[in-house]
Design an enzyme around this catalytic site. Structure first.
Site, PDB file in Angstrom:
ATOM      1  N   ASP A 288      51.875  16.790  30.743  1.00 27.45           N
ATOM      2  CA  ASP A 288      50.679  16.454  29.980  1.00 27.45           C
ATOM      3  C   ASP A 288      49.575  17.473  30.202  1.00 27.45           C
ATOM      4  O   ASP A 288      49.189  17.753  31.336  1.00 27.45           O
ATOM      5  CB  ASP A 288      50.197  15.058  30.399  1.00 27.45           C
ATOM      6  CG  ASP A 288      49.073  14.567  29.523  1.00 27.45           C
ATOM      7  OD1 ASP A 288      47.913  14.833  29.860  1.00 27.45           O
ATOM      8  OD2 ASP A 288      49.354  13.920  28.494  1.00 27.45           O
ATOM      9  N   ARG A 289      49.054  18.017  29.113  1.00 30.21           N
ATOM     10  CA  ARG A 289      48.053  19.085  29.203  1.00 30.21           C
ATOM     11  C   ARG A 289      46.727  18.559  29.709  1.00 30.21           C
ATOM     12  O   ARG A 289      46.072  19.177  30.544  1.00 30.21           O
ATOM     13  CB  ARG A 289      47.857  19.756  27.833  1.00 30.21           C
ATOM     14  CG  ARG A 289      48.976  20.686  27.415  1.00 30.21           C
ATOM     15  CD  ARG A 289      50.303  20.008  27.156  1.00 30.21           C
ATOM     16  NE  ARG A 289      50.214  18.988  26.108  1.00 30.21           N
ATOM     17  CZ  ARG A 289      51.105  18.010  25.952  1.00 30.21           C
ATOM     18  NH1 ARG A 289      52.143  17.902  26.772  1.00 30.21           N
ATOM     19  NH2 ARG A 289      50.982  17.119  24.970  1.00 30.21           N
ATOM     20  N   THR A 290      46.313  17.393  29.247  1.00 28.68           N
ATOM     21  CA  THR A 290      45.043  16.834  29.705  1.00 28.68           C
ATOM     22  C   THR A 290      45.098  16.490  31.185  1.00 28.68           C
ATOM     23  O   THR A 290      44.163  16.787  31.940  1.00 28.68           O
ATOM     24  CB  THR A 290      44.685  15.585  28.873  1.00 28.68           C
ATOM     25  OG1 THR A 290      44.357  16.003  27.546  1.00 28.68           O
ATOM     26  CG2 THR A 290      43.490  14.853  29.464  1.00 28.68           C
TER      27      THR A 290
ATOM     28  N   CYS B   8      49.145  21.751  19.104  1.00 31.95           N
ATOM     29  CA  CYS B   8      48.530  20.915  20.137  1.00 31.95           C
ATOM     30  C   CYS B   8      47.232  21.595  20.525  1.00 31.95           C
ATOM     31  O   CYS B   8      47.261  22.712  21.065  1.00 31.95           O
ATOM     32  CB  CYS B   8      49.444  20.767  21.348  1.00 31.95           C
ATOM     33  SG  CYS B   8      48.664  19.944  22.761  1.00 31.95           S
ATOM     34  N   ASN B   9      46.105  20.955  20.230  1.00 30.69           N
ATOM     35  CA  ASN B   9      44.816  21.568  20.548  1.00 30.69           C
ATOM     36  C   ASN B   9      44.651  21.812  22.038  1.00 30.69           C
ATOM     37  O   ASN B   9      44.220  22.882  22.463  1.00 30.69           O
ATOM     38  CB  ASN B   9      43.680  20.670  20.048  1.00 30.69           C
ATOM     39  CG  ASN B   9      43.466  20.752  18.552  1.00 30.69           C
ATOM     40  OD1 ASN B   9      42.661  21.526  18.063  1.00 30.69           O
ATOM     41  ND2 ASN B   9      44.196  19.928  17.806  1.00 30.69           N
ATOM     42  N   THR B  10      44.989  20.826  22.868  1.00 31.18           N
ATOM     43  CA  THR B  10      44.754  20.950  24.308  1.00 31.18           C
ATOM     44  C   THR B  10      45.576  22.080  24.903  1.00 31.18           C
ATOM     45  O   THR B  10      45.124  22.772  25.830  1.00 31.18           O
ATOM     46  CB  THR B  10      45.058  19.623  25.012  1.00 31.18           C
ATOM     47  OG1 THR B  10      44.427  18.553  24.317  1.00 31.18           O
ATOM     48  CG2 THR B  10      44.542  19.644  26.447  1.00 31.18           C
ATOM     49  N   ALA B  11      46.767  22.318  24.380  1.00 29.39           N
ATOM     50  CA  ALA B  11      47.604  23.412  24.875  1.00 29.39           C
ATOM     51  C   ALA B  11      46.961  24.768  24.661  1.00 29.39           C
ATOM     52  O   ALA B  11      47.360  25.757  25.293  1.00 29.39           O
ATOM     53  CB  ALA B  11      48.983  23.368  24.213  1.00 29.39           C
TER      54      ALA B  11
ATOM     55  N   THR C   1      40.966  15.324  22.887  1.00 27.94           N
ATOM     56  CA  THR C   1      41.320  14.781  24.192  1.00 27.94           C
ATOM     57  C   THR C   1      40.273  15.176  25.223  1.00 27.94           C
ATOM     58  O   THR C   1      39.484  16.105  25.033  1.00 27.94           O
ATOM     59  CB  THR C   1      42.677  15.323  24.668  1.00 27.94           C
ATOM     60  OG1 THR C   1      42.557  16.737  24.902  1.00 27.94           O
ATOM     61  CG2 THR C   1      43.778  15.068  23.646  1.00 27.94           C
TER      62      THR C   1
ATOM     63  N   LYS D  26      50.824   8.320  20.102  1.00 27.26           N
ATOM     64  CA  LYS D  26      51.928   8.841  20.912  1.00 27.26           C
ATOM     65  C   LYS D  26      52.930   7.750  21.263  1.00 27.26           C
ATOM     66  O   LYS D  26      54.133   8.006  21.397  1.00 27.26           O
ATOM     67  CB  LYS D  26      51.378   9.483  22.194  1.00 27.26           C
ATOM     68  CG  LYS D  26      50.689  10.817  21.962  1.00 27.26           C
ATOM     69  CD  LYS D  26      50.207  11.407  23.277  1.00 27.26           C
ATOM     70  CE  LYS D  26      49.578  12.772  23.087  1.00 27.26           C
ATOM     71  NZ  LYS D  26      50.558  13.811  22.702  1.00 27.26           N
TER      72      LYS D  26
ATOM     73  N   CYS E 118      42.804  16.791  17.686  1.00 22.34           N
ATOM     74  CA  CYS E 118      44.027  16.463  18.424  1.00 22.34           C
ATOM     75  C   CYS E 118      45.055  16.187  17.346  1.00 22.34           C
ATOM     76  O   CYS E 118      44.761  15.491  16.366  1.00 22.34           O
ATOM     77  CB  CYS E 118      43.811  15.239  19.318  1.00 22.34           C
ATOM     78  SG  CYS E 118      45.341  14.608  20.052  1.00 22.34           S
TER      79      CYS E 118
END
Length: 250
Positions: free
Chosen positions: A55-57, A90-93, A134, A174, A205
């Site tokens: 999980d990136r977050t 994936c924005n967080t990635a 996120t 998800k 996201c």
């Protein structure tokens, strides 16, 4: 015999799995936004979707392992399969894309910048753009840094709205839950951004565009998945129909 076609400007690698439904949604949008008149005129694509990427977050919050090794492994597989540039839906990635580029030597399309540029086009003259994202994307300051480059102020929801509405909505998508409630929650979050002076909102996201219908009635909404698909088409699609040349084989 076979029909020779006009080649694209390269092959797109999709580094997905974060999450699986968002990856499938991105590929559908890529096809829909490619102005091709035949199957043969669409972009060549190779897809690597590994849902086991940490999980990136959680990683950005110091609560889980780094996703970088898994992301680099996927990016290398795409490069070795012939991808000339990568789309990461994936924005967080995007907190890690510079590491991916350095590790593989492959260009990674800028989803964050593309989304903010789309917001500026959506509302000409806008000075403040709201972002629904996120906690990891917020902590990394991805949209704030891109906004500084573009001369746009970035507005985030208050912490309680993040915890009570945005985070649960992302988890619901998800987890495959019923989406009626989450769609209402995201509309509430969009209203909080409007109250803070946002003139447009980015669904930042890749789960959120799937539940953004009500939010789009609160503020002009930009879909970051759409923005990435359009960036990929602009980068790789060669205008023109398939070349109607019959090549005889055998």
């Amino acid at each position: 015999m076979r029909l020779a076609t006009r080649p694209a400007l390269g092959m797109l690698g999709i580094l997905g799995g974060m999450g699986p439904l968002a990856t499938a949604d991105f590929y559908r949008r890529l096809v829909e936004r490619t102005p091709a008149g035949s199957d043969q005129a669409h972009l060549p694509v190779v897809l690597w979707a590994d849902p086991a990427v940490p999980d990136r977050t959680a990683a950005l919050l110091g609560e889980g392992p780094s996703p970088v090794p898994a992301l680099v492994e996927g990016a290398r597989r795409l490069r070795d399969a012939g991808a000339s540039c990568l789309a990461v839906p994936c924005n967080t990635a995007h907190a890690y894309v510079q590491q991916l580029s350095r590790a593989t030597g492959v260009e990674v399309l800028d989803m964050v910048g593309a989304a903010l540029e789309a917001a500026a086009r959506r509302v000409p003259g806008a000075e403040r753009v709201g972002v629904l994202a996120t906690r990891g994307t917020r902590l990394a300051g991805l949209y704030e840094r891109a906004g500084e480059r573009l001369g746009l102020g970035v507005v985030q929801v208050p912490g309680p709205v993040q915890r009570e509405y945005v985070d649960p909505a992302i988890r619901a998508v998800k987890g495959g839950a019923d989406l009626a409630g989450p769609e209402r929650w995201i509309a509430v979050a969009a209203a909080s951004l409007r109250e803070r002076g946002a003139q447009a909102v980015v669904a930042a996201c890749t789960e959120l565009p799937l539940i953004s219908g009500a939010a789009a009635r609160v503020l002009p909404l930009v879909d970051s998945t759409d923005a990435l698909a359009e960036a990929a088409v602009a980068r790789l699609w060669r205008p023109g129909e398939a070349v109607r040349t019959v090549v005889r084989t055998g």
